[in-house]
Design an enzyme around this catalytic site. Structure first.
Site, PDB file in Angstrom:
ATOM      1  N   LYS A 171       0.849  -1.203   0.000  1.00 15.24           N
ATOM      2  CA  LYS A 171       0.000   0.000   0.000  1.00 15.24           C
ATOM      3  C   LYS A 171       0.880   1.247   0.000  1.00 15.24           C
ATOM      4  O   LYS A 171       1.460   1.618   1.013  1.00 15.24           O
ATOM      5  CB  LYS A 171      -0.913   0.047   1.226  1.00 15.24           C
ATOM      6  CG  LYS A 171      -2.015   1.079   1.019  1.00 15.24           C
ATOM      7  CD  LYS A 171      -2.439   1.808   2.270  1.00 15.24           C
ATOM      8  CE  LYS A 171      -1.682   3.068   2.548  1.00 15.24           C
ATOM      9  NZ  LYS A 171      -1.836   4.191   1.619  1.00 15.24           N
ATOM     10  N   GLU A 246       9.873   2.708  10.611  1.00 15.51           N
ATOM     11  CA  GLU A 246      10.791   3.829  10.398  1.00 15.51           C
ATOM     12  C   GLU A 246       9.943   5.084  10.457  1.00 15.51           C
ATOM     13  O   GLU A 246       9.032   5.248   9.651  1.00 15.51           O
ATOM     14  CB  GLU A 246      11.491   3.743   9.037  1.00 15.51           C
ATOM     15  CG  GLU A 246      12.580   2.696   8.950  1.00 15.51           C
ATOM     16  CD  GLU A 246      13.692   2.895   9.952  1.00 15.51           C
ATOM     17  OE1 GLU A 246      13.895   4.038  10.436  1.00 15.51           O
ATOM     18  OE2 GLU A 246      14.360   1.899  10.279  1.00 15.51           O
ATOM     19  N   CYS A 280      13.458  11.914   6.030  1.00 16.59           N
ATOM     20  CA  CYS A 280      13.489  11.642   7.473  1.00 16.59           C
ATOM     21  C   CYS A 280      14.913  11.795   8.011  1.00 16.59           C
ATOM     22  O   CYS A 280      15.103  11.995   9.200  1.00 16.59           O
ATOM     23  CB  CYS A 280      12.905  10.268   7.801  1.00 16.59           C
ATOM     24  SG  CYS A 280      13.438   9.001   6.694  1.00 16.59           S
ATOM     25  N   GLU A 379       9.344  17.320  14.487  1.00 12.13           N
ATOM     26  CA  GLU A 379       9.706  17.153  13.081  1.00 12.13           C
ATOM     27  C   GLU A 379       8.830  18.052  12.220  1.00 12.13           C
ATOM     28  O   GLU A 379       7.610  17.975  12.275  1.00 12.13           O
ATOM     29  CB  GLU A 379       9.544  15.695  12.655  1.00 12.13           C
ATOM     30  CG  GLU A 379      10.090  15.457  11.273  1.00 12.13           C
ATOM     31  CD  GLU A 379      10.040  14.000  10.843  1.00 12.13           C
ATOM     32  OE1 GLU A 379       8.985  13.370  11.024  1.00 12.13           O
ATOM     33  OE2 GLU A 379      11.068  13.498  10.348  1.00 12.13           O
TER      34      GLU A 379
END
Ligand code: ADP
Length: 477
Positions: A171, A246, A280, A379
């Site tokens: 997906k 992750e 990231c 973040e």
């Protein structure tokens, strides 16, 4: 326009589609992509489960050949696929083509790994008994990917899953179905048996959630936000399945007085702003010692004047648009938050207008930030970075590690002593010396610590830890 369909049990299916929009030009529709339902996800899981016994016993030469063929086709079509990537995600064409080449290298690497998976044999502690330790495929692997690396992340999950004999339900993120569809099409035509690889494009809350809720998904590998990662974790524990996460980062890049200024500035600009800061492993905390601070900030300002923000497909663009309106709003919000918190917006941070309607933002650099501010703790996932001034190396290291995350950590220094100490003491899965915090090799482990990651590392031969299960067999005689 033709609908790019989902692949379920070897058949292309689906008529309910959405537009895939180019973030450099929102008038440009990249294509129409089918949206799977929860029932489609369930059908894909059933197909993957049915295909598993035969595929898990298939010869390693067959797996090797399919992955090699895939690597070759991706490489042969790198310009076209790189363009598709840049058009749907917004990173520059050079970055899009580079990422496509990377995907080819990953398939090539795991084609080889399919041939190299090995076990161990040991004598037993009991007489006349032998012990064999082998690795077997896990079963049906659910792969859920984010939008920021539309071809490389699917490649580094699909390639090892298939190489080691698993079947897959994949997906991709809603924003980037184009690359996902393209590589599934390539793998399908390369000769994968029906049901071995299934593509279900669609909403996370529908398709992804159906995967999390299914007892027939034996392992889930996920890259994305911390919030969704926690959902993957709790649902997976519920089903006693393997999972790998992750998630976010708030990666520090330390610049010491003795650093080569050019190296430091290049690495900082790359870490903070390339790929529009949407990696990231991007660095959003530039931790700079007093002696070089003012020179570093001035050099960053000078360098940032020459960064061209524009249409991802234009040759002179260094930084493409932000991926969508939601992410742009988040970046703009954080710029306002930084100002309110008392950091100084030294350069950039303005919305930019170009010939076409797109999500353009000038990279932003804050100075006079502290590590307590939200812009230093949360973040942002955009081209926004903050300079934190420190006295010396010890304070720099302490601040670098003072974060809930632990993906990548970098330092610019000419000192062997400090570089060595930093490599040992940085609380991160990956450490970079005189290099950007982002930009990794494909044949070595990738992953982080603390809130950034969970489970075995991805990539390189370490990937086998996630995509296989260990069996210990004893034989008498
Ligand atoms: P981002 O903020 O980067 O989009 P997300 O974590 O929302 O990160 O998305 C990463 C991937 O997780 C995407 O493929 C998304 O569709 C999927 N996802 C989102 N919500 C869920 C969910 N409830 N269950 C499973 N997958 C989900």
């Amino acid at each position: 326009m033709t609908i790019h369909q989902n692949l379920i049990a070897g058949e292309w299916v689906g008529s309910d589609a959405i537009n895939n929009i180019n973030p450099s030009n929102t008038n440009d529709v990249v294509g129409d992509y089918a949206q799977a339902s929860a029932e489609d996800a369930m059908a894909a899981i059933v197909a993957a489960k049915a295909a598993f016994p035969a595929w898990s016993r298939s010869g390693i030469l067959e797996r090797h050949a399919i992955l090699r063929k895939t690597a070759d086709e991706i490489l042969a079509r790198k310009d076209e696929l790189g363009r598709l990537l840049s058009r749907e995600e917004g990173k520059t064409l050079a970055e899009g083509i580079g990422e496509t080449v990377r995907a080819s290298q990953i398939f090539d690497f795991f084609a080889g790994e399919a041939l190299r998976l090995s076990g161990e044999t040991l004598p037993s502690v009991r007489p006349n008994i032998g012990v064999e330790i082998s690795r077997e495929p896990v079963g049906v692997v659910g792969i859920i990917t984010p939008w920021n690396f539309p071809i490389a992340i699917p490649a580094w999950k699909i390639a090892p899953a298939l190489a080691y004999g698993n079947t897959v339900v994949f997906k991709p993120a809603e924003l980037v179905p184009g690359c996902a569809h393209a590589i599934v099409d390539i793998l399908h035509r390369a000769g994968l048996p029906k049901g071995v690889l299934n593509l279900v494009m669609g909403k996370g809350s529908v398709v992804g959630q159906a995967m999390l809720d299914s007892p027939d998904v034996d392992a889930i590998t996920f890259t994305g936000s911390t919030v969704t990662g926690k959902r993957v974790a709790s649902a997976s524990i519920e089903h006693n399945r393997k999972f790998q996460l992750e998630m976010g980062g708030k990666n520090p890049f330390v610049i010491l007085d003795d650093a080569d200024l050019d190296i430091a500035v290049e690495a900082a600009v790359n870490s903070a702003f390339f790929s529009t800061g949407q990696r990231c492993t991007a660095s959003s905390r530039l931790i700079v010692t007093e002696g070089i601070h003012d020179r570093f900030v001035a050099a960053m300002g000078e360098r940032m004047k020459h960064l061209v923000v524009g249409d991802a497909l234009k040759a002179d663009t260094h930084i493409g648009p932000v991926v969508d309106q939601k992410q742009l709003d988040q970046d703009v919000d954080y710029i306002a938050i930084g100002k309110r918190e008392g950091a100084r917006l030294a350069f950039g941070g303005d919305l930019a207008r170009r010939d076409t309607p797109g999500f353009y933002l000038q990279p932003a650099l804050f100075t006079e930030a502290t590590n307590r501010m939200r812009i230093s703790r949360e973040e942002i996932f955009g081209p926004v970075a903050a300079v934190i001034r420190v006295r010396d190396y010890d304070e720099a290291l302490a601040i670098a590690n003072d974060t809930p995350f632990g993906l990548s950590s970098g330092i610019a220094t000419a000192s062997l002593k400090h570089a060595t100490h930093f490599k040992r003491h940085a609380e991160a899965g990956m450490v970079m010396v005189n290099l950007p915090t982002a930009g990794v090799d494909f044949h070595v482990p990738f992953g982080g610590r603390k809130q950034s990651s969970y489970g075995p590392r991805e990539q390189g031969k370490y990937a086998s830890e996630f995509y296989t299960v260990v069996k210990t067999a004893y034989t008498f005689g």
